[in-house]
Enzyme design. Sequence first.
Site, PDB file in Angstrom:
ATOM      1  N   GLY A   1       5.231 -11.015   3.954  1.00 24.82           N
ATOM      2  CA  GLY A   1       5.229 -10.650   2.669  1.00 24.82           C
ATOM      3  C   GLY A   1       6.417 -10.282   1.931  1.00 24.82           C
ATOM      4  O   GLY A   1       7.536  -9.863   3.155  1.00 24.82           O
ATOM      5  N   SER A   2       6.658 -10.305   0.951  1.00 21.64           N
ATOM      6  CA  SER A   2       7.847 -10.064   0.095  1.00 21.64           C
ATOM      7  C   SER A   2       7.976  -8.354   0.084  1.00 21.64           C
ATOM      8  O   SER A   2       7.051  -7.602   0.403  1.00 21.64           O
ATOM      9  CB  SER A   2       8.173 -10.429  -1.155  1.00 21.64           C
ATOM     10  N   GLY A   3       9.167  -7.703   0.009  1.00 27.52           N
ATOM     11  CA  GLY A   3       9.283  -6.369  -0.164  1.00 27.52           C
ATOM     12  C   GLY A   3      10.140  -5.785   0.992  1.00 27.52           C
ATOM     13  O   GLY A   3      10.289  -4.648   1.015  1.00 27.52           O
ATOM     14  N   HIS A   4      10.582  -6.734   1.823  1.00 31.76           N
ATOM     15  CA  HIS A   4      11.359  -6.286   3.084  1.00 31.76           C
ATOM     16  C   HIS A   4      12.838  -6.858   2.874  1.00 31.76           C
ATOM     17  O   HIS A   4      13.547  -7.047   3.992  1.00 31.76           O
ATOM     18  CB  HIS A   4      10.856  -6.781   4.333  1.00 31.76           C
TER      19      HIS A   4
ATOM     20  N   HIS B   1       4.958  -1.268   5.654  1.00 32.72           N
ATOM     21  CA  HIS B   1       3.923  -1.401   4.578  1.00 32.72           C
ATOM     22  C   HIS B   1       3.350  -0.018   4.279  1.00 32.72           C
ATOM     23  O   HIS B   1       2.649   0.317   3.390  1.00 32.72           O
ATOM     24  CB  HIS B   1       2.860  -2.479   4.833  1.00 32.72           C
TER      25      HIS B   1
ATOM     26  N   ASP C   1      -0.315 -13.164   8.860  1.00 28.74           N
ATOM     27  CA  ASP C   1       0.831 -14.004   9.202  1.00 28.74           C
ATOM     28  C   ASP C   1       0.541 -14.716  10.206  1.00 28.74           C
ATOM     29  O   ASP C   1       0.580 -15.980  10.152  1.00 28.74           O
ATOM     30  CB  ASP C   1       2.057 -13.010   9.291  1.00 28.74           C
TER      31      ASP C   1
ATOM     32  N   LYS D   1       6.065 -12.374  12.645  1.00 32.45           N
ATOM     33  CA  LYS D   1       5.983 -10.841  12.864  1.00 32.45           C
ATOM     34  C   LYS D   1       4.246 -10.674  13.104  1.00 32.45           C
ATOM     35  O   LYS D   1       3.642 -11.416  12.337  1.00 32.45           O
ATOM     36  CB  LYS D   1       6.334  -9.933  11.704  1.00 32.45           C
TER      37      LYS D   1
END
Lengths: 333, 333
Positions: free
Chosen positions: B54-57, B219, B110, B105
């Site tokens: 996921g994006s945001g990292h 998250h 994922d 991860k």
Amino acid sequence: MKKLINDPKAVVDESLEGFGMAHPDLVSVHPDPLFVARAGGAVPGKVGLVSGGGSGHEPLHAGYVGLGMLDAAVPGAVFTSPTPDAIVPATQAADGGAGVVHIVKNYTGDVLNFETAGELCAAEGIDVRTVLVNDDVAVEDSLYTAGRRGVAGTVLVEKIAGAAAERGDSIDAVEAIATRVAANVRSMGLALAPCTVPHAGRPSFELAGDEIEIGIGIHGEPGRQRVGLEPADALTEALLSPIAEDLGVGEGEQVLLFVNGMGGTPLAELYIVYRRAAQLLAERGVAVRRSLVGNYITSLDMQGCSVTVLRLDDELLELWDAPVHTPALRWGA
Amino acid sequence: MKKLINDPKAVVDESLEGFGMAHPDLVSVHPDPLFVARAGGAVPGKVGLVSGGGSGHEPLHAGYVGLGMLDAAVPGAVFTSPTPDAIVPATQAADGGAGVVHIVKNYTGDVLNFETAGELCAAEGIDVRTVLVNDDVAVEDSLYTAGRRGVAGTVLVEKIAGAAAERGDSIDAVEAIATRVAANVRSMGLALAPCTVPHAGRPSFELAGDEIEIGIGIHGEPGRQRVGLEPADALTEALLSPIAEDLGVGEGEQVLLFVNGMGGTPLAELYIVYRRAAQLLAERGVAVRRSLVGNYITSLDMQGCSVTVLRLDDELLELWDAPVHTPALRWGA
């Protein structure tokens, strides 16, 4: 106030202690008076570069001590100028016999203290030159400044002048290069949310839930105007247009585009700003040859960003690309 | 919610567009399906490395595409796994004929999506191996995870396995190195303040003004416990002790110590955490041989940090030191 700190009065000391422990190959931290020097000491025959200023803008300046950049950095207390009693030994530590250039952001306290320190060092026989950085186009005069403030352009002056010193340029040449970078760089920033100084314990200014401060200073000094929340593209244009106008950059010129985070803003947002800034430069016929995106000169946990444009020529480009090895900026080494 | 964005639904696309514009020499951004590959394409004969999530990292994972690290990265929507229809072309783009290692991860989505993509690629004749990273010692099982979560250790797996692939190791060898790093790395994080997902527009969880969440997920998933605000030294010990116990690291061993910012925490605070973590390791007789301090795997604008310890041997140290040239991590090149 929630921060990862112990005693609010020990923030700068403890942080720099950790910094020294993390980078023993690059820097040595001198505790009292507080300054940071290259691990190996001054390089004989090389022009020394020293910068400094209030803490709270990390990684500036201590993060830029190392090969191809600064020889010493002098951190003051948070948002407080360092005093001559620390600038003098830092200058001595940076002196390899070829003179020392002080790179000073244009704030009244910094200017005065570096001037006093420079005179003391000159009396000891060190050839000290001072290059002032005043790249912030937002306002003339400000809370702590006569004239324009020095902001993110400082990072570019330190990198490029550092490369000139590293290749063996004379003090006249290093001073001239630093002056040329300072003359060709412009910046402007904005804040979405204020920062909190540890020993104050409360936000440095107030912004309503839908308000943004355009032209903010790196200590939270007032900018040009407060506006309602707008899309990133519009905000980016509000930063880039005054920069491009003031710099007078246009068709056929080449630049470095630097989008800097204020400390509390995610990298993904900085790239959204970069995208629009690069588009706007392209519309002006300006070629972006190099980029820098990230947290390089911050304001503690402030949310926001600044945009910086540096007009490049072939020599500045070559010096930008030259190897650098510091805790916060590294390539080619 | 105040963010430097335009349409909340366009955050990932626009950010990656800016990312591609800023680093055209290093990466190419493929818009639909969305993935990021090395600018030059797959390196013939070299084992390919692909990661995603996921994006945001940010800068994880796209910021680690380049020489000596990843060949491709697959960003999902914010905090949402990428789907096989993007992982498959990313894997194909990374395939230089020597097989591809997926670094995943440990989150249920994922794991499933990379597994499906791996099967589809295998059916096309690509030798795909999967290395799972599950370094977070905070909790067994979590909101989106069976078993331990994969967090900051992922950066170290990507760097070291990337160096092994770059020196020409076979797919068996690269898989073995990545597995060895994953087996020898442990992490734990904490949050002072939550993050806000752009399309949600509100904080991902609530924390009272004097509360901290120890063992937070990247998250915002629940951790071990909520405690009152404590000094950084005590909080650092609350992270480091479980890590050191679980890793079983002790007298005479050498490690890499990595203090990671969650996105909204100033660098100066990360060095205060580093200071105490290094002291605690020294008290255990553990030698810190390498350090990494900064925002390398973030949670949007979350305030907090994580601590990661990697047990080093001579080969892992050599691979860590090997040249790397990506948008977010660079040295020796």
